[in-house]
Design a protein around this motif. Structure first.
Motif, PDB file in Angstrom:
ATOM      1  N   TYR A 234       0.827  -1.202   0.000  1.00  0.00           N
ATOM      2  CA  TYR A 234       0.000   0.000   0.000  1.00  0.00           C
ATOM      3  C   TYR A 234       0.866   1.259   0.000  1.00  0.00           C
ATOM      4  CZ  TYR A 234      -4.205  -2.778   0.911  1.00  0.00           C
ATOM      5  OH  TYR A 234      -5.253  -3.667   0.817  1.00  0.00           O
ATOM      6  N   LEU A 235       2.028   1.204   0.651  1.00  0.00           N
ATOM      7  CA  LEU A 235       2.907   2.367   0.644  1.00  0.00           C
ATOM      8  C   LEU A 235       3.487   2.613  -0.741  1.00  0.00           C
ATOM      9  CD1 LEU A 235       4.819   2.039   4.046  1.00  0.00           C
ATOM     10  CD2 LEU A 235       2.740   3.336   3.502  1.00  0.00           C
ATOM     11  N   ASP A 236       3.737   1.545  -1.491  1.00  0.00           N
ATOM     12  CA  ASP A 236       4.179   1.683  -2.879  1.00  0.00           C
ATOM     13  C   ASP A 236       3.094   2.375  -3.698  1.00  0.00           C
ATOM     14  OD1 ASP A 236       5.457   1.404  -5.331  1.00  0.00           O
ATOM     15  OD2 ASP A 236       5.145  -0.765  -5.482  1.00  0.00           O
ATOM     16  N   LYS A 237       1.860   1.921  -3.542  1.00  0.00           N
ATOM     17  CA  LYS A 237       0.744   2.503  -4.301  1.00  0.00           C
ATOM     18  C   LYS A 237       0.448   3.921  -3.850  1.00  0.00           C
ATOM     19  CE  LYS A 237      -1.226  -2.092  -4.975  1.00  0.00           C
ATOM     20  NZ  LYS A 237      -2.291  -3.054  -4.571  1.00  0.00           N
ATOM     21  N   LEU A 238       0.554   4.170  -2.543  1.00  0.00           N
ATOM     22  CA  LEU A 238       0.321   5.527  -2.041  1.00  0.00           C
ATOM     23  C   LEU A 238       1.374   6.493  -2.577  1.00  0.00           C
ATOM     24  CD1 LEU A 238      -1.147   7.503  -0.141  1.00  0.00           C
ATOM     25  CD2 LEU A 238       0.395   6.748   1.690  1.00  0.00           C
ATOM     26  N   SER A 239       2.622   6.065  -2.600  1.00  0.00           N
ATOM     27  CA  SER A 239       3.692   6.923  -3.114  1.00  0.00           C
ATOM     28  C   SER A 239       3.463   7.266  -4.578  1.00  0.00           C
ATOM     29  CB  SER A 239       5.046   6.225  -2.940  1.00  0.00           C
ATOM     30  OG  SER A 239       5.332   6.004  -1.583  1.00  0.00           O
ATOM     31  N   LYS A 240       3.020   6.282  -5.345  1.00  0.00           N
ATOM     32  CA  LYS A 240       2.706   6.547  -6.766  1.00  0.00           C
ATOM     33  C   LYS A 240       1.539   7.520  -6.876  1.00  0.00           C
ATOM     34  CE  LYS A 240       4.435   2.247  -8.891  1.00  0.00           C
ATOM     35  NZ  LYS A 240       5.125   1.653  -7.746  1.00  0.00           N
ATOM     36  N   HIS A 241       0.521   7.320  -6.046  1.00  0.00           N
ATOM     37  CA  HIS A 241      -0.637   8.216  -6.039  1.00  0.00           C
ATOM     38  C   HIS A 241      -0.220   9.656  -5.751  1.00  0.00           C
ATOM     39  CE1 HIS A 241      -4.606   9.805  -5.137  1.00  0.00           C
ATOM     40  NE2 HIS A 241      -4.235  10.092  -3.903  1.00  0.00           N
ATOM     41  N   LEU A 242       0.768   9.827  -4.874  1.00  0.00           N
ATOM     42  CA  LEU A 242       1.240  11.157  -4.493  1.00  0.00           C
ATOM     43  C   LEU A 242       2.397  11.636  -5.356  1.00  0.00           C
ATOM     44  CD1 LEU A 242       1.154  10.743  -0.607  1.00  0.00           C
ATOM     45  CD2 LEU A 242      -0.504  11.936  -2.051  1.00  0.00           C
ATOM     46  N   ASP A 243       2.821  10.808  -6.299  1.00  0.00           N
ATOM     47  CA  ASP A 243       3.943  11.137  -7.185  1.00  0.00           C
ATOM     48  C   ASP A 243       5.200  11.440  -6.363  1.00  0.00           C
ATOM     49  OD1 ASP A 243       5.142  11.464  -9.669  1.00  0.00           O
ATOM     50  OD2 ASP A 243       4.710  13.601  -9.756  1.00  0.00           O
ATOM     51  N   HIS A 244       5.441  10.600  -5.364  1.00  0.00           N
ATOM     52  CA  HIS A 244       6.613  10.769  -4.511  1.00  0.00           C
ATOM     53  C   HIS A 244       7.689   9.778  -4.935  1.00  0.00           C
ATOM     54  CE1 HIS A 244       8.847  11.977  -0.971  1.00  0.00           C
ATOM     55  NE2 HIS A 244       9.094  10.698  -0.720  1.00  0.00           N
ATOM     56  N   PRO A 245       8.955  10.202  -5.009  1.00  0.00           N
ATOM     57  CA  PRO A 245      10.021   9.306  -5.486  1.00  0.00           C
ATOM     58  C   PRO A 245      10.261   8.128  -4.538  1.00  0.00           C
ATOM     59  CG  PRO A 245      10.949  11.371  -4.663  1.00  0.00           C
ATOM     60  CD  PRO A 245       9.473  11.560  -4.708  1.00  0.00           C
ATOM     61  N   THR A 246      10.318   6.920  -5.112  1.00  0.00           N
ATOM     62  CA  THR A 246      10.511   5.708  -4.315  1.00  0.00           C
ATOM     63  C   THR A 246      11.472   4.760  -5.017  1.00  0.00           C
ATOM     64  OG1 THR A 246       8.688   4.532  -5.384  1.00  0.00           O
ATOM     65  CG2 THR A 246       8.154   5.789  -3.404  1.00  0.00           C
ATOM     66  N   VAL A 247      11.994   3.819  -4.225  1.00  0.00           N
ATOM     67  CA  VAL A 247      12.663   2.636  -4.753  1.00  0.00           C
ATOM     68  C   VAL A 247      11.841   1.450  -4.243  1.00  0.00           C
ATOM     69  CG1 VAL A 247      14.764   1.281  -4.874  1.00  0.00           C
ATOM     70  CG2 VAL A 247      14.905   3.763  -4.593  1.00  0.00           C
ATOM     71  N   ALA A 248      11.157   0.767  -5.137  1.00  0.00           N
ATOM     72  CA  ALA A 248      10.319  -0.376  -4.762  1.00  0.00           C
ATOM     73  C   ALA A 248      11.138  -1.643  -4.925  1.00  0.00           C
ATOM     74  CB  ALA A 248       9.064  -0.433  -5.628  1.00  0.00           C
ATOM     75  N   ILE A 249      11.262  -2.421  -3.834  1.00  0.00           N
ATOM     76  CA  ILE A 249      12.116  -3.599  -3.858  1.00  0.00           C
ATOM     77  C   ILE A 249      11.313  -4.851  -3.493  1.00  0.00           C
ATOM     78  CG2 ILE A 249      14.223  -2.326  -3.347  1.00  0.00           C
ATOM     79  CD1 ILE A 249      13.991  -3.168  -0.441  1.00  0.00           C
ATOM     80  N   PRO A 250      11.729  -6.017  -4.008  1.00  0.00           N
ATOM     81  CA  PRO A 250      11.045  -7.264  -3.649  1.00  0.00           C
ATOM     82  C   PRO A 250      11.432  -7.687  -2.235  1.00  0.00           C
ATOM     83  CG  PRO A 250      12.909  -7.744  -5.067  1.00  0.00           C
ATOM     84  CD  PRO A 250      12.825  -6.250  -4.985  1.00  0.00           C
ATOM     85  N   PHE A 251      10.431  -8.079  -1.459  1.00  0.00           N
ATOM     86  CA  PHE A 251      10.689  -8.434  -0.067  1.00  0.00           C
ATOM     87  C   PHE A 251      11.357  -9.807   0.035  1.00  0.00           C
ATOM     88  CE2 PHE A 251       9.469  -9.310   4.405  1.00  0.00           C
ATOM     89  CZ  PHE A 251       9.965  -8.138   4.961  1.00  0.00           C
ATOM     90  N   ARG A 252      12.279  -9.921   0.997  1.00  0.00           N
ATOM     91  CA  ARG A 252      13.034 -11.153   1.275  1.00  0.00           C
ATOM     92  C   ARG A 252      13.898 -11.592   0.096  1.00  0.00           C
ATOM     93  NH1 ARG A 252       7.996 -12.798   3.795  1.00  0.00           N
ATOM     94  NH2 ARG A 252       8.156 -12.530   6.049  1.00  0.00           N
ATOM     95  N   GLU A 253      14.272 -10.661  -0.769  1.00  0.00           N
ATOM     96  CA  GLU A 253      15.210 -10.956  -1.861  1.00  0.00           C
ATOM     97  C   GLU A 253      16.338  -9.929  -1.781  1.00  0.00           C
ATOM     98  OE1 GLU A 253      13.722 -12.123  -5.725  1.00  0.00           O
ATOM     99  OE2 GLU A 253      11.653 -12.004  -4.961  1.00  0.00           O
ATOM    100  N   PRO A 254      17.274 -10.136  -0.856  1.00  0.00           N
ATOM    101  CA  PRO A 254      18.300  -9.107  -0.593  1.00  0.00           C
ATOM    102  C   PRO A 254      19.179  -8.800  -1.791  1.00  0.00           C
ATOM    103  CG  PRO A 254      18.787 -11.151   0.594  1.00  0.00           C
ATOM    104  CD  PRO A 254      17.393 -11.276   0.075  1.00  0.00           C
ATOM    105  N   ALA A 255      19.493  -9.791  -2.632  1.00  0.00           N
ATOM    106  CA  ALA A 255      20.363  -9.529  -3.784  1.00  0.00           C
ATOM    107  C   ALA A 255      19.670  -8.589  -4.774  1.00  0.00           C
ATOM    108  CB  ALA A 255      20.741 -10.838  -4.467  1.00  0.00           C
TER     109      ALA A 255
END
Length: 354
Positions: free
Chosen positions: A285-306
């Protein structure tokens, strides 16, 4: 004529009684205390008196977090059908009504009914744009107050915490800072934060990961490995002013939380207000909220550290539009206060659909 209209307008304003609102919360620290102080001040300008003590005469019950005691909220709403008393509450985790847990269908049914009862308002603190299904279990929505509250709380002076500044800047030694703020616990993805740091020499060369907050017992082993690998661990309860101040040092703010902690975040909210990019979990939801607000993000897959490390290594800061950063909280504040005032018994302007 203009003077007569002005006098009539003022007389009407004086004649209109204030609405009384009883603030109900299970605790009064952290963001709950800040919500109460903010909303008491802001809603006061809308003709609403909010207090923690019962009023003599008519009042609206306002639950700071329905999630904390939703059965109590439901009972109050049902009593309101007989007494005429209004019941309003903030819904932090509407997504739980659509999750995979066994209780999800039951919660969906209950909140679907509660949100449609007369004199009852269930207000999501996530916009319907994040998940249109929220409209099924809420009466309306506002923006999380911690997305628009810094005009009230302000920022501490830039030189307020010199020892803290020295500790961070000396440890960073010119590297960009990735900052995890607040109490350290599993649900906030701290173990994943540590894995990214500990597993990648390239990450450690480019960034300094900083964790500022008291470490829970469940995360103590991960915190020990994190510190041993050179991460900066500030293991104590941080003052609210310190937390706000630390944003000044961050290239990125950690908001990549566990899938079972999929809700609004005051940590992200302050980053939005200050124009600091955030790290979020893909599809959250934070990924979608950031897009809704046009806020810069780095979206990463969870539990995939590499994969997460690779995304951070190729990330490049983007120029932040300061005009948009300043305008966005004003828009969210206006929308949210209008919705709150209407549901708490004061009619203001027509609602907007931001």
């Amino acid at each position: 004529m203009a003077l007569q209209q002005d006098v009539q307008s003022k007389s009407s304003a004086v004649a209109t009684p204030r609405a009384n609102v009883l603030w109900i919360a299970t605790r009064d620290h952290g963001h709950f205390s800040e919500y109460r102080r903010l909303l008491t001040a802001e809603l006061g300008a809308h003709g609403i008196t909010m207090d923690t003590q019962p009023f003599d005469g008519p009042a609206t019950d306002f639950y700071a977090a329905i999630d904390d005691h939703w059965t109590v909220f439901a009972s109050a709403a049902l009593r309101g059908l007989l007494t005429g008393r209004r019941t309003v509450g903030l819904f932090f985790r509407p997504g739980q009504c659509f999750g995979e847990k066994r209780r999800a269908p039951f919660k969906r049914l209950v909140f679907g009914v509660l949100s449609r009862l007369p004199r009852t308002s269930v207000l999501s603190i996530l916009p319907n744009a994040v998940d249109p299904r929220f409209a099924q279990v809420s009466t309306d929505w506002i923006y999380d107050p911690q997305l628009w509250d810094l005009h009230y709380f302000g920022m501490p002076p830039a030189d307020a915490f010199p020892a803290l500044d020295r500790e961070i800047l000396e440890a960073a030694a010119g590297r960009q800072i990735v900052l995890s703020l607040g109490q350290v616990e599993l649900r906030k993805g701290f173990d994943f934060f540590c894995r990214i740091w500990c597993d990648s020499p390239e990450i450690r060369a480019k960034y300094l990961f900083v964790s500022a907050g008291k470490v829970n017992e469940e995360s103590r082993a991960a915190a020990k490995k994190f510190a041993a690998a050179g991460g900066l661990l500030i293991d104590r309860r941080m003052e609210e002013a310190e937390l706000r101040h630390l944003y000044r040092h961050a290239a990125l703010i950690w908001s990549c939380y566990n899938p079972n902690h999929d809700q609004a975040s005051g940590i992200l909210g302050r980053a939005v207000q200050l124009g600091v990019p955030v790290i979020v979990r893909e599809t959250s939801y934070l990924d979608k909220l950031s897009k809704h607000l046009d806020h810069p993000t780095v979206a990463i897959p969870f539990r995939e550290p590499a994969k997460a490390a690779q995304a951070l290594l190729i990330w490049c800061p983007v120029a932040v539009d300061r005009t948009a950063v300043e305008a966005r909280p004003r828009m969210m504040r206006e929308r949210s206060l209008d919705v709150l005032a209407r549901h708490l018994g004061r009619r203001t302007t027509a609602p907007t659909s931001h």
